[in-house]
Scaffold this motif. Structure first.
Motif, PDB file in Angstrom:
ATOM      1  N   ARG A  50      -4.965   4.933   6.144  1.00  0.00           N
ATOM      2  CA  ARG A  50      -6.114   5.837   6.307  1.00  0.00           C
ATOM      3  C   ARG A  50      -6.099   6.455   7.698  1.00  0.00           C
ATOM      4  O   ARG A  50      -6.315   7.656   7.865  1.00  0.00           O
ATOM      5  CB  ARG A  50      -7.427   5.090   6.059  1.00  0.00           C
ATOM      6  CG  ARG A  50      -7.686   4.797   4.590  1.00  0.00           C
ATOM      7  CD  ARG A  50      -9.104   4.314   4.345  1.00  0.00           C
ATOM      8  NE  ARG A  50      -9.419   3.093   5.069  1.00  0.00           N
ATOM      9  CZ  ARG A  50      -9.231   1.859   4.591  1.00  0.00           C
ATOM     10  NH1 ARG A  50      -8.720   1.683   3.388  1.00  0.00           N
ATOM     11  NH2 ARG A  50      -9.563   0.812   5.311  1.00  0.00           N
ATOM     12  N   THR A  51      -5.846   5.623   8.703  1.00  0.00           N
ATOM     13  CA  THR A  51      -5.798   6.108  10.084  1.00  0.00           C
ATOM     14  C   THR A  51      -4.625   7.065  10.280  1.00  0.00           C
ATOM     15  O   THR A  51      -4.766   8.112  10.924  1.00  0.00           O
ATOM     16  CB  THR A  51      -5.689   4.925  11.068  1.00  0.00           C
ATOM     17  OG1 THR A  51      -6.814   4.057  10.866  1.00  0.00           O
ATOM     18  CG2 THR A  51      -5.653   5.398  12.506  1.00  0.00           C
ATOM     19  N   THR A  63      -5.278  -0.092   2.980  1.00  0.00           N
ATOM     20  CA  THR A  63      -5.150  -0.629   4.331  1.00  0.00           C
ATOM     21  C   THR A  63      -5.650   0.405   5.341  1.00  0.00           C
ATOM     22  O   THR A  63      -5.446   1.607   5.153  1.00  0.00           O
ATOM     23  CB  THR A  63      -3.681  -0.984   4.659  1.00  0.00           C
ATOM     24  OG1 THR A  63      -2.866   0.180   4.441  1.00  0.00           O
ATOM     25  CG2 THR A  63      -3.180  -2.121   3.795  1.00  0.00           C
ATOM     26  N   PRO A  64      -6.290  -0.062   6.407  1.00  0.00           N
ATOM     27  CA  PRO A  64      -6.750   0.870   7.443  1.00  0.00           C
ATOM     28  C   PRO A  64      -5.606   1.659   8.080  1.00  0.00           C
ATOM     29  O   PRO A  64      -5.796   2.797   8.504  1.00  0.00           O
ATOM     30  CB  PRO A  64      -7.422  -0.028   8.481  1.00  0.00           C
ATOM     31  CG  PRO A  64      -7.710  -1.311   7.794  1.00  0.00           C
ATOM     32  CD  PRO A  64      -6.699  -1.442   6.689  1.00  0.00           C
ATOM     33  N   GLU A 103      -6.217   9.136   2.394  1.00  0.00           N
ATOM     34  CA  GLU A 103      -7.387   8.423   2.933  1.00  0.00           C
ATOM     35  C   GLU A 103      -8.207   7.788   1.818  1.00  0.00           C
ATOM     36  O   GLU A 103      -8.696   6.668   1.959  1.00  0.00           O
ATOM     37  CB  GLU A 103      -8.259   9.377   3.743  1.00  0.00           C
ATOM     38  CG  GLU A 103      -7.625   9.784   5.057  1.00  0.00           C
ATOM     39  CD  GLU A 103      -8.364  10.893   5.775  1.00  0.00           C
ATOM     40  OE1 GLU A 103      -8.469  10.806   7.002  1.00  0.00           O
ATOM     41  OE2 GLU A 103      -8.822  11.848   5.117  1.00  0.00           O
ATOM     42  N   ASP A 162       0.830  -1.201   0.000  1.00  0.00           N
ATOM     43  CA  ASP A 162       0.000   0.000   0.000  1.00  0.00           C
ATOM     44  C   ASP A 162       0.866   1.253   0.000  1.00  0.00           C
ATOM     45  O   ASP A 162       0.623   2.201  -0.759  1.00  0.00           O
ATOM     46  CB  ASP A 162      -0.934  -0.025   1.216  1.00  0.00           C
ATOM     47  CG  ASP A 162      -2.169   0.855   1.064  1.00  0.00           C
ATOM     48  OD1 ASP A 162      -2.494   1.264  -0.073  1.00  0.00           O
ATOM     49  OD2 ASP A 162      -2.829   1.116   2.090  1.00  0.00           O
TER      50      ASP A 162
END
Length: 132
Positions: A109-110, A105-106, A100, A11
């Protein structure tokens, strides 16, 4: 998940690395007329040691904020204000929004949201110090 998780690495590569990356991590890619040399000159004039890596990389600018906080003369909060106002704030919201939107993958974004919040908090603190 660890930072060397293959999904995070993949990612990261897709988001930020190479000409085909989905979210260029350089100020010069987001601000018309912006160039790396301008950022390099600003940071060099304040004594920040730089490598050959582009000085207008998002990570370098975050590092510069920390470096200036730690190393700038006491009366040089103006350097931090300039870094934020001229070199970071005009494009970081758009950049982080794209992270974001494009991250699969989270984690990334986080990370974008946390970074946005941290930058806003630092800017608020700088503005409060200026007002005092």
């Amino acid at each position: 998940k660890s930072v060397d998780d293959p999904a995070l690495v993949t990612d990261y590569q897709a988001l930020f690395v190479g000409d085909a990356c989905s979210v260029a991590p350089y100020r010069s890619a987001w601000q018309e007329g912006a160039n790396e040399a301008e950022v390099r000159a600003f940071l060099t004039a304040r004594g920040m040691p730089l490598t050959d890596a582009p000085a207008d990389h998002f990570g370098t600018l975050l590092l510069a904020a920390s470096w200036l906080e730690d190393n700038a003369a006491e009366d040089e909060s103006e350097a931090l204000e300039t870094l934020f106002a001229d070199y970071l704030l005009p494009w970081c919201g758009t950049f982080l929004g794209k992270v974001e939107a494009h991250a699969v993958t989270p984690f990334w974004r986080t990370m974008a949201g946390l970074t946005r919040d941290a930058i806003a908090a630092m800017w608020d603190e700088l503005e409060e110090e200026s007002a005092d």
